[in-house]
Every structure is written in structure tokens, then in C-alpha cells.
Scaffold this active site. Structure first.
Site, PDB file in Angstrom:
ATOM      1  N   ARG A 157       0.769  -1.286   0.108  1.00 23.46           N
ATOM      2  CA  ARG A 157       0.027  -0.067  -0.042  1.00 23.46           C
ATOM      3  C   ARG A 157       0.889   1.379   0.049  1.00 23.46           C
ATOM      4  O   ARG A 157       1.907   1.343   0.679  1.00 23.46           O
ATOM      5  CB  ARG A 157      -0.858   0.264   1.334  1.00 23.46           C
ATOM      6  N   LYS A 181      -1.530  -2.479   8.216  1.00 23.93           N
ATOM      7  CA  LYS A 181      -2.819  -2.155   9.150  1.00 23.93           C
ATOM      8  C   LYS A 181      -2.613  -2.917  10.498  1.00 23.93           C
ATOM      9  O   LYS A 181      -2.509  -4.031  10.340  1.00 23.93           O
ATOM     10  CB  LYS A 181      -4.180  -2.487   8.266  1.00 23.93           C
ATOM     11  N   HIS A 257      -2.553   2.376  -5.672  1.00 26.09           N
ATOM     12  CA  HIS A 257      -3.218   1.013  -5.436  1.00 26.09           C
ATOM     13  C   HIS A 257      -3.743   0.536  -6.750  1.00 26.09           C
ATOM     14  O   HIS A 257      -3.733  -0.958  -6.483  1.00 26.09           O
ATOM     15  CB  HIS A 257      -4.788   1.589  -4.708  1.00 26.09           C
ATOM     16  N   ARG A 260      -0.751  -1.904  -7.084  1.00 21.23           N
ATOM     17  CA  ARG A 260      -1.065  -3.024  -6.170  1.00 21.23           C
ATOM     18  C   ARG A 260      -2.313  -3.982  -6.776  1.00 21.23           C
ATOM     19  O   ARG A 260      -1.900  -5.298  -6.702  1.00 21.23           O
ATOM     20  CB  ARG A 260      -1.610  -2.523  -4.810  1.00 21.23           C
ATOM     21  N   HIS A 283      -3.691  -9.034   3.482  1.00 17.43           N
ATOM     22  CA  HIS A 283      -5.074  -9.146   3.528  1.00 17.43           C
ATOM     23  C   HIS A 283      -5.439  -9.902   4.730  1.00 17.43           C
ATOM     24  O   HIS A 283      -4.863 -11.042   4.805  1.00 17.43           O
ATOM     25  CB  HIS A 283      -5.830  -9.610   2.562  1.00 17.43           C
ATOM     26  N   TYR A 292      -9.566 -10.620  -6.925  1.00 17.50           N
ATOM     27  CA  TYR A 292      -8.612 -10.533  -7.932  1.00 17.50           C
ATOM     28  C   TYR A 292      -8.770 -11.765  -8.810  1.00 17.50           C
ATOM     29  O   TYR A 292      -8.670 -11.755 -10.048  1.00 17.50           O
ATOM     30  CB  TYR A 292      -7.252 -10.601  -7.369  1.00 17.50           C
TER      31      TYR A 292
END
Length: 311
Positions: A157, A181, A257, A260, A283, A292
């Protein structure tokens, strides 16, 4: 119930009474009352009578709004308006039962991410490497090439890229220590092109761009990437770098992004396992990564339709 106007539907007339009840009896704020009334006026255009006020029709009304791309917050508010109105209508004798009690907010239409083709990604990166590879390359060109290579190579990210410190880079093993995150750390590998671009930036570009006295915080002096003023590079500056590079090769508009998304899609198309891609991207849920697979399927379908004689 107030008298209906000549062109006022049954639901619209009741919506006025409902709004008064919300304001005068329940003490709702003027903004809340206006929102409720606006939602019910819209509803009345689709469901004009109480006879048509059914769970099926309410779901259709919300589903159509979701299909038009209304924000999830708007859909949630419309759901709340319909449910509150339904409860009120039962208490005031307009409905025999509270038909909206089981109404839930529909999921908005999911948009597939924007993905560059492999050729477009190659053109973007080759152009950056060529600019950085010249003898006259300035520190910004070296930096931009390293940023583009690293974003595409690792799928990190933009916030993870701007947060990188020099100690997070292991050129020998070709890996990054990424803080994602929730401060969760993971390892992201990168290949030889990214290693070469990163080495050129760290050796020849970064020392010329860093201005420790302008970093603001001592910790920022260890940042991998700096802006033109010498402080840690910002998300906005990285977006400008990516946007300019993609537009320069005629590949439209793209964000960090999107690189990404492109990295993840190209990995899956190249045979990578879904769980491996999930780990690489950081994730927490496999459901997020599965988007995806839909992108890959759609791209395969387009290629099939263009190339197969019986498509």
C-alpha cells in the site's frame, strides 16, 4: 392524517404526517426529519400506496439504489427511514403488520479494481528505469523509478511505502519488512529490477535529497523515500509520481493502489496461489483477495472473445 393533495400519493401524504410525528413527538433534529421525509418522497415515487408497501417492493427500491451506486451510508439511511415509517404506519392504522422489520441494507455493487495490463506495467517501469539509468539522472528520477518498481514488485500500500525505513530494506535477500494495518508486520519479496532501482536510489539519489534539518521528526531521517523538501515522502507525492508515470506512456490514469491491484492480478495469472497472494498483500480475509480472481476471469473472457473464432 392530513388531506391528500390532488397529485399527492398515499405514501407521500403519510410521509408528511410521519415527519411531523418525528419532529414534534419524538423530538428528532430538523436534519434527521428532512432526511426521513426526502427518502419517503423518493419511495413514494416507486411505491405510491400502502397496498404496494411490501417487503419485496421495498427491497427492489433499495436494490435499484444500490445498483445506481449510492453510498452505503445513504442506503443504510434509506433502510432506517423505511423501517421507522413502517413501524409508525402500523401504529397509526395504515398497515396491518410491520412489513419492513426484516428489511436490511443491500450490499452496494462491487466495482472491480482498475488493473494495468502486463504490457502497460512494463512500459511504465521501463520508462522510469530508462530515465533513472541515464548519467544525467537527478535524485527525483532515481527516487521515482525505485518507487514505481517497488510498488509493482511487492504490491504494498502507499502508506506502507511511505512508512518504510532504511532498516526495513534487505537488498541481499531482496525483501522488505512491511508494517501494515493494525501495525501487523509481514515480509514482502522483490525482484532484481526493483533491487537495482532501489540500490541506485539509496546510493546516488537519497544522499542528495535528504535534508535532516527539515524532516520535522528525528525518526523521519531514517525514511527510505524523501520528498523534494527533504522530509519523509507523503502519500500525495507518491500518487503524483504514479499518475505522471502512467499518463506519460499513454496508459490512462492510475494510482498507487492500481499498481497493487495490477501486481496481485498478474501474480494470479502467472500461477500464484490465492493464499500466497493474500499473505503478500497483507489481507486479513481471503474474501478481499478473491476479488482478483474475478478480475483475472474477466480479462480471460475478454481475450477469449477477441481471439477465439467461435466466441
Amino acid at each position: 392524517m392530513s388531506p391528500m393533495g390532488a397529485h399527492e400519493s398515499q405514501i407521500e401524504a403519510a410521509a408528511g404526517d410521519f415527519a411531523e410525528y418525528q419532529e414534534l413527538v419524538l423530538g428528532r433534529s430538523p436534519a434527521t426529519v428532512r432526511s426521513y421525509h426526502s427518502d419517503l418522497v423518493d419511495l413514494a415515487g416507486v411505491i405510491p400506496t400502502f397496498a404496494e408497501f411490501t417487503l419485496e417492493n421495498l427491497r427492489a427500491w433499495l436494490g435499484e439504489a444500490a445498483h445506481r451506486g449510492l453510498a452505503r451510508s445513504t442506503l443504510a439511511r434509506r433502510t432506517a427511514s423505511a423501517r421507522a415509517f413502517s413501524t409508525w404506519a402500523v401504529r397509526h392504522g395504515h398497515l396491518e403488520r410491520d412489513v419492513a422489520v426484516r428489511l436490511s441494507t443491500p450490499a452496494p455493487k462491487r466495482h472491480l479494481p482498475h488493473v494495468l495490463s502486463e504490457n502497460q506495467a512494463r512500459e511504465v517501469l521501463d520508462a522510469g528505469d530508462a530515465a533513472a539509468g541515464s548519467r544525467e539522472a537527478g535524485p527525483e528520477e532515481l527516487r521515482d523509478a525505485a518507487i514505481l518498481e517497488l510498488l509493482y514488485a511487492t504490491g504494498i500500500r502507499v502508506s506502507e511505502l511511505t512508512g518504510l525505513d532504511v532498516d526495513d530494506v534487505d537488498l541481499k535477500s531482496g525483501t522488505l519488512r512491511v508494517t501494515g494495518k493494525g501495525d501487523k508486520q509481514r515480509t514482502a519479496p522483490f525482484g532484481r529490477p526493483a533491487a537495482a532501482a532501489l540500490t541506485a536510489w539509496l546510493d546516488r539519489g537519497r544522499p542528495r535529497l535528504i535534508r535532516p534539518e527539515k524532516t520535522g521528526r528525528a525518526a523521519d531521517r531514517h525514511a527510505v523515500f524523501f520528498g523534494v523538501r527533504g522530509g519523509r515522502i507523503t502519500d500525495r507525492q507518491v500518487r503524483r509520481v504514479v499518475s505522471a508515470a502512467v499518463e506519460a506512456v499513454g496508459a490512462g490514469e492510475a494510482s498507487p493502489h492500481d499498481l497493487r491491484h495490477s501486481a496481485a492480478t498478474h501474480l494470479l495469472e502467472g500461477g500464484a496461489d490465492l493464499r500466497e497472494v493474500q499473505e503478500l498483500l497483507g489481507h486479513s480475509s481471503m474474501q478481499t483477495t478473491q476479488i482478483y480472481t474475478h478480475v483475472s476471469t474477466n480479462r480471460l473472457r475478454r481475450v477469449y472473445q477477441q481471439a477465439h473464432p467461435r466466441a
